[in-house]
Enzyme design. Structure first.
Site, short mmCIF file in Angstrom:
data_model
loop_
_atom_site.label_atom_id
_atom_site.label_comp_id
_atom_site.label_asym_id
_atom_site.label_seq_id
_atom_site.Cartn_x
_atom_site.Cartn_y
_atom_site.Cartn_z
N HIS A 27 33.61 62.09 -4.34
CA HIS A 27 33.71 63.35 -4.80
C HIS A 27 35.08 63.66 -5.70
CE1 HIS A 27 31.98 64.40 -0.34
NE2 HIS A 27 31.16 64.81 -1.29
N LYS A 51 25.03 72.80 9.29
CA LYS A 51 25.09 71.40 9.34
C LYS A 51 25.65 70.57 10.53
CE LYS A 51 24.15 70.35 4.44
NZ LYS A 51 24.98 69.71 3.32
N ARG A 100 24.51 60.13 -6.72
CA ARG A 100 24.76 58.83 -6.42
C ARG A 100 23.52 57.78 -6.74
NH1 ARG A 100 26.84 61.19 -1.22
NH2 ARG A 100 24.33 60.87 -0.81
N SER A 138 29.99 61.33 2.61
CA SER A 138 30.47 61.81 3.76
C SER A 138 29.86 61.52 5.20
CB SER A 138 30.24 63.30 3.71
OG SER A 138 31.30 63.90 2.54
#
Length: 163
Positions: A27, A51, A100, A138
């Site tokens: 990030h 989430k 990514r 993450s």
């Protein structure tokens, strides 16, 4: 006639949003590169209770502020609305998203199209982290934390102090 969503001008701002649960070196890589492209980058930390984040919203905002304190043209704001609405509130037409891998592309493309269907003037700019950070997510960091593994090399050093 000027469109009510047109915020173009010589001063360019962009939003980079996410749950940042927690913020990673990937990030930060995207954020640092975005600051070279835009005059101001708003890091918007989504509450995202659905989430079920590991860290509460206030802590995640604190992490992002700590990780980006060395960047003069970054502002960190927590939010709990549609990103499109938040962008309109801030008068911003550019969203930054990180890619990514190919697996990210389909989801990010759908989100970009959905956002554009709500606000035709909204542009999404996709940035890729450097190759050395491409594997960091993450999700991976949270798993390592859960199992009490060494994760310090995957997050900005400044947030280790906040933890």
């Amino acid at each position: 006639m000027k469109n009510k969503y047109d915020y173009t001008g010589s001063y360019k701002k962009a939003i980079y949003s996410g749950t940042f649960d927690p913020i990673t070196i990937g990030h930060l890589d995207i954020i640092e590169r975005a600051t070279k492209i835009f005059d101001e980058v708003i890091i918007s930390v989504a509450k995202s209770e659905l989430k079920k984040p590991m860290f509460n919203h206030q802590k995640r905002v604190e992490f992002v502020k700590a990780a980006t304190e060395h960047l003069n043209n970054v502002q960190v704001i927590g939010f709990d609305t549609l990103l499109v609405d938040f962008a309109r509130e801030l008068k911003i037409n550019t969203i930054i998203r990180g890619l990514r891998a190919v697996s990210d592309f389909e989801f990010e493309l759908q989100m970009g199209y959905a956002n554009s269907s709500i606000n035709k003037n909204l542009e999404t700019v996709y940035l890729m982290p450097t190759l050395e950070h491409a594997f960091v997510s993450s999700t991976i960091v949270r798993e390592i934390i859960r199992f009490k593994g060494n994760f310090e090399h995957l997050v900005p050093k400044r947030i280790i102090e906040c933890m």
